[in-house]
Scaffold this active site. Structure first.
Site, short mmCIF file in Angstrom:
data_model
loop_
_atom_site.label_atom_id
_atom_site.label_comp_id
_atom_site.label_asym_id
_atom_site.label_seq_id
_atom_site.Cartn_x
_atom_site.Cartn_y
_atom_site.Cartn_z
N HIS A 290 1.69 4.65 -2.70
CA HIS A 290 1.84 6.01 -2.31
C HIS A 290 3.08 6.64 -3.11
O HIS A 290 3.15 7.62 -3.87
CB HIS A 290 1.61 6.34 -1.18
CG HIS A 290 0.25 6.31 -0.66
ND1 HIS A 290 -0.92 6.54 -1.15
CD2 HIS A 290 -0.04 5.84 0.52
CE1 HIS A 290 -2.00 6.59 -0.25
NE2 HIS A 290 -1.48 5.69 0.61
N HIS B 66 0.93 -1.21 -0.07
CA HIS B 66 -0.08 0.08 0.02
C HIS B 66 0.80 1.15 0.09
O HIS B 66 0.69 2.10 -0.86
CB HIS B 66 -0.70 0.09 1.36
CG HIS B 66 -1.79 1.19 1.33
ND1 HIS B 66 -3.28 1.05 1.02
CD2 HIS B 66 -1.62 2.35 1.87
CE1 HIS B 66 -3.46 2.36 1.37
NE2 HIS B 66 -2.47 3.20 1.80
N GLU B 67 1.92 1.40 0.83
CA GLU B 67 2.68 2.51 0.86
C GLU B 67 3.56 2.57 -0.43
O GLU B 67 3.64 3.78 -0.77
CB GLU B 67 3.68 2.31 2.19
CG GLU B 67 2.99 2.30 3.52
CD GLU B 67 2.07 3.31 3.92
OE1 GLU B 67 2.16 4.19 2.98
OE2 GLU B 67 1.19 3.35 4.61
#
Length: 293
Positions: free
Chosen positions: A210, A206-207
């Protein structure tokens, strides 16, 4: 982005990987994308739609062919622990390798590959606790590579967070944006860790999404541009757990993308990015990271 995770009871702190922490919900604690960055994403959306339409007119490309650019990223992993004990955040080499394998598997279907360029382990109780405010000091000492290289920092404590990361921007070497770039992640979210429901390694997935320029799927709610990706259905708010069939924007097409890595579902619910997100990754990569020093 930062995920809020209630702190475990103090008595569990010393048995971090031996005893699972109770499952808790989480939310984003990092600043929202700037207005400038949102405008960049909306411009990318226009350009991507034009390119896709042209590809169909020419008959030369399919939707996925538009995003065929291969991306290769060097990764530097930094373990920052309070002690050399596992409970202090001192990940073993096996844990590091397992986490890296999760990243490789998650991104490989989208033409993205990673090379583990280096790992290091630092014992510093202040740096190991993100809430103490030593982020920049730590990163000035540990950061490696260029702006197109990914630095992952695994810390013992995150002040209630699971992780956070920074979006691509224009960053000159030595600038604050350059130094702080990368992802900071709670060590117990690695595969087999003690963060119940968030211990399959997908906090890192997920990170890193980003880091590549992707927003949460619920960015902007049910109205407006949302995350500016055309094939992620509108979503009013973050998911919790794995709520199959959730439709928080019933007036908009599609149910909530709970299986998307950029929602807030539990790790076992995560499955995919979309072709549109793959295209967006390529847009940000080409514009901000590919030729960066």
């Amino acid at each position: 982005m930062r995920f809020s995770l209630a702190l475990a009871a103090a008595g569990l702190a010393q048995t971090a990987f031996a005893a699972p922490q109770p499952s808790r919900g989480f939310g984003c604690g990092a600043p929202e994308p700037s207005e400038e960055l949102l405008q960049v994403s909306q411009q990318f959306a226009v350009e991507e739609a034009q390119a896709l339409a042209e590809s169909y007119r020419s008959g030369n490309l399919t939707a996925r062919d538009v995003t065929a650019q291969a991306i290769s990223v060097k990764v530097y992993i930094h373990v920052v622990a309070a002690s050399t004990a596992l409970s202090g955040g001192y990940l073993t080499d096996t844990m590091i390798n397992n986490q890296f394998s999760v990243l490789q598997s998650a991104f490989a279907p989208y033409g993205i590959s990673f090379t583990l360029a280096g790992t290091d382990k630092t014992v510093n109780a202040n740096w190991a606790d993100d809430s103490k405010g030593y982020e920049m000091t730590m990163k000035r000492a540990l950061r490696k590579g260029t702006y197109k290289d990914l630095n992952l920092y695994f810390l013992q404590k995150m002040g209630g967070n699971l992780g956070y990361c920074y979006f691509p921007t224009t960053a000159s070497p030595g600038s604050t944006a350059y130094i702080r770039d990368g992802c900071t992640i709670l060590y117990s979210t690695t595969p087999g860790g003690s963060s119940t429901n968030y211990n399959l390694g997908h906090t890192a997935t997920h990170e890193v999404g980003h880091w590549f320029g992707l927003y949460h799927t619920f960015q902007g709610g049910c109205t407006g541009a949302g995350d500016s990706v055309s094939d992620t259905p509108a979503q009013a708010s973050a998911s919790s757990g794995c709520p199959v069939g959730r439709d928080s924007c019933p007036s908009q097409a599609g149910v909530d993308p709970i299986h998307n890595y950029m929602d807030y579902s539990i790790d076992s619910c995560y499955e995919e990015f979309t072709p549109g997100q793959q295209t967006r990754i390529n847009s940000f990569w080409t514009s901000y990271r590919q030729n960066a020093s």
